[in-house]
Design a protein around this motif. Sequence first.
Motif, PDB file in Angstrom:
ATOM      1  N   LEU A   1       0.823  -1.204   0.000  1.00  0.00           N
ATOM      2  CA  LEU A   1       0.000   0.000   0.000  1.00  0.00           C
ATOM      3  C   LEU A   1       0.863   1.263   0.000  1.00  0.00           C
ATOM      4  O   LEU A   1       0.506   2.279  -0.623  1.00  0.00           O
ATOM      5  N   ILE A   2       1.991   1.214   0.719  1.00  0.00           N
ATOM      6  CA  ILE A   2       2.915   2.352   0.693  1.00  0.00           C
ATOM      7  C   ILE A   2       3.569   2.461  -0.682  1.00  0.00           C
ATOM      8  O   ILE A   2       3.716   3.564  -1.248  1.00  0.00           O
ATOM      9  N   TYR A   3       3.950   1.315  -1.232  1.00  0.00           N
ATOM     10  CA  TYR A   3       4.627   1.320  -2.531  1.00  0.00           C
ATOM     11  C   TYR A   3       3.727   1.910  -3.628  1.00  0.00           C
ATOM     12  O   TYR A   3       4.200   2.556  -4.564  1.00  0.00           O
ATOM     13  N   ILE A   4       2.422   1.714  -3.520  1.00  0.00           N
ATOM     14  CA  ILE A   4       1.480   2.199  -4.538  1.00  0.00           C
ATOM     15  C   ILE A   4       1.563   3.724  -4.693  1.00  0.00           C
ATOM     16  O   ILE A   4       1.222   4.266  -5.742  1.00  0.00           O
ATOM     17  N   LEU A   5       2.043   4.398  -3.632  1.00  0.00           N
ATOM     18  CA  LEU A   5       2.146   5.856  -3.728  1.00  0.00           C
ATOM     19  C   LEU A   5       3.016   6.288  -4.904  1.00  0.00           C
ATOM     20  O   LEU A   5       2.745   7.313  -5.548  1.00  0.00           O
ATOM     21  N   LYS A   6       4.072   5.522  -5.202  1.00  0.00           N
ATOM     22  CA  LYS A   6       4.978   5.910  -6.295  1.00  0.00           C
ATOM     23  C   LYS A   6       4.281   5.865  -7.664  1.00  0.00           C
ATOM     24  O   LYS A   6       4.226   6.896  -8.354  1.00  0.00           O
ATOM     25  N   PRO A   7       3.718   4.716  -8.093  1.00  0.00           N
ATOM     26  CA  PRO A   7       3.035   4.739  -9.395  1.00  0.00           C
ATOM     27  C   PRO A   7       1.791   5.615  -9.399  1.00  0.00           C
ATOM     28  O   PRO A   7       1.414   6.177 -10.431  1.00  0.00           O
ATOM     29  N   LEU A   8       1.156   5.768  -8.204  1.00  0.00           N
ATOM     30  CA  LEU A   8      -0.036   6.607  -8.148  1.00  0.00           C
ATOM     31  C   LEU A   8       0.314   8.063  -8.431  1.00  0.00           C
ATOM     32  O   LEU A   8      -0.369   8.743  -9.213  1.00  0.00           O
ATOM     33  N   LEU A   9       1.378   8.551  -7.816  1.00  0.00           N
ATOM     34  CA  LEU A   9       1.769   9.942  -7.993  1.00  0.00           C
ATOM     35  C   LEU A   9       2.483  10.166  -9.320  1.00  0.00           C
ATOM     36  O   LEU A   9       2.171  11.102 -10.069  1.00  0.00           O
ATOM     37  N   ASP A  10       3.447   9.297  -9.623  1.00  0.00           N
ATOM     38  CA  ASP A  10       4.245   9.501 -10.836  1.00  0.00           C
ATOM     39  C   ASP A  10       3.455   9.142 -12.095  1.00  0.00           C
ATOM     40  O   ASP A  10       3.541   9.831 -13.119  1.00  0.00           O
TER      41      ASP A  10
END
Length: 589
Positions: free
Chosen positions: A47-56
């Motif tokens: 769930l934390i890792y998803i922040l990267k593809p979600l934002l970028d």
Amino acid sequence: MPRKKIHTDMPIGEIYPRLLRYTWRYKHWLTFAGLGMAIYAGADTALIYILKPLLDGSIVNRDPWMIRWIPIFMLGLFIGRGIAGFVSNYGMAWVANRVVYNVRSDVFEKFLRLPASFFDRNTTGRTTAMLTYYTSQISGAATSAITIVIQDTLRIVGFTLLMFWVNWSLALITLLVGPIIALIVNHVSKRFRRYSATIQQSMGDITHISEEVLTGQRVVKVFGGEDHERDAFERVNAFNRRMAMRKATTSAASVPVIQFIAAIAIAFVVSVAVRNTGGGVMTPGDLATFFGAMMGMMGPIKRLTGVNATIQAGMAAAGAIFELIDEPGEPDHGTRTLVRARGKIDVEDVSFRYPGGDHDVLRHISFHVQPGQTVAFVGRSGSGKSTLLSLLPRFYDVQEGRITLDDVPVADYRLMDLRRQISLVDQNVVLFNDTIAGNIAYGALGDTDRPMIEDAARRAYAADFIEALPEGYDTQVGQNGLMLSGGQRQRVAIARALLKDAPILILDEATSALDTESEKAIQKGLDNLMRNRTTLVIAHRLSTIQDADRIVVMHDGQVVEQGNHAELMAHGGHYRSLHDIQFASPGGA
């Protein structure tokens, strides 16, 4: 006799592996729960890792694939996380209940095998606390603490790997606070364990005082002991509260200190992250993922610090329980079997002192009893009569001399076989919270047919009052038979001895709780019971033992006279003095 407080000096390196053995019995459930913990921790990291593809991808680059699938992926993660959380929590709860069940069973089993000297040293309140308060403390250390340790450790590992993947140089800076936190946790652990052990001892004191007041509430009320008991309870209750607050203060202070240290690391990382570092320029997704992982570690660190209190409380409780379990049980090294004794008893130059005592309470006692004889023991209170007869069923073992049954030392018999030969009617009648029939047919007599139970009650002159009760033999007697009068309890105990039909009978003030009319009725039953049996009688009323084959007169732990009633009266010694005192007073006979 001095009381011994329950405490533990067992090292933690010995306690925890032993405690975990209780848990490891259910390794399949642990594996099942551990898999759930791993999935749960992995889902949090994802769930934390998803922040990267979600934002970028979704926000910055407007990637249509990301915009479509990221929400679905997040929903799937939450569903999987929820299932994994249920699996881990249910599995560990199942193990926790089994651990408590097994520890309590082992403690109770140990109670049944401990020698009488242990209960002389320890109050029932403190030993009862072992089955209640102590085992609940163990449950937390053995299972719920393990859940937090495993699950949050996996989270920290996952978040750390994620941080290194995003920016290794910032991750190294963050990890520098680890040793500092470890030192704080180690210091706090020692304080937690010390306070936990003190709290557990004070809980034993609380149980002991409350048990005394509840049991002796009539004496408390009649003698105006309310203020005294209230003050005594207030002292131990206040002490327990102070120790609990010290433990709570330590716990409350340790968490913010550790979080402050972690916050310093985060602040430092923030100041570095806004610049270009050796790890390269960070995208918005990298920055959010890195800080999400850092902040995600704060919760696990807090819980791991807090769970330390649970672990240390469990260690203190487990140490005390394991010391109890390691207590030597009643010595039972005899190998000789015995179906039914003839009843010949020889006591040869026996001396005895209680374990931990500083003087002999019996000194050079000798007498002989032939099968079927009735031997009475008389003497002033404290002369050692009850202590002497407690040596025959081996509630205690003699230090000097020997006692034989049918010319064989009692220690050579198997303990169960030896005690099967003896019926006991004690001056302190013990009845259990069961029916009257259940109390008569107690223990090994439990399968006895109802007609035999009723016959024993008739011979004990108890049938009349039992049959007059609303439920007859199925009447519940209450705790220690409180629903019955003293005389009724005594007759139920005599019926129990009659039903056992043992070749040796010990009567310790067996008619002391009866009025004169009841005593005469019971004496008829006892006369039938004593016929063709070896009977050892302790009696205060000399009128009840004048027909005994031999009377043993004791004074200050020694046998001072032996003989029958006529011989001792003619001798004019201790027995004659006791007889004259009793029969000179009204009702002394």
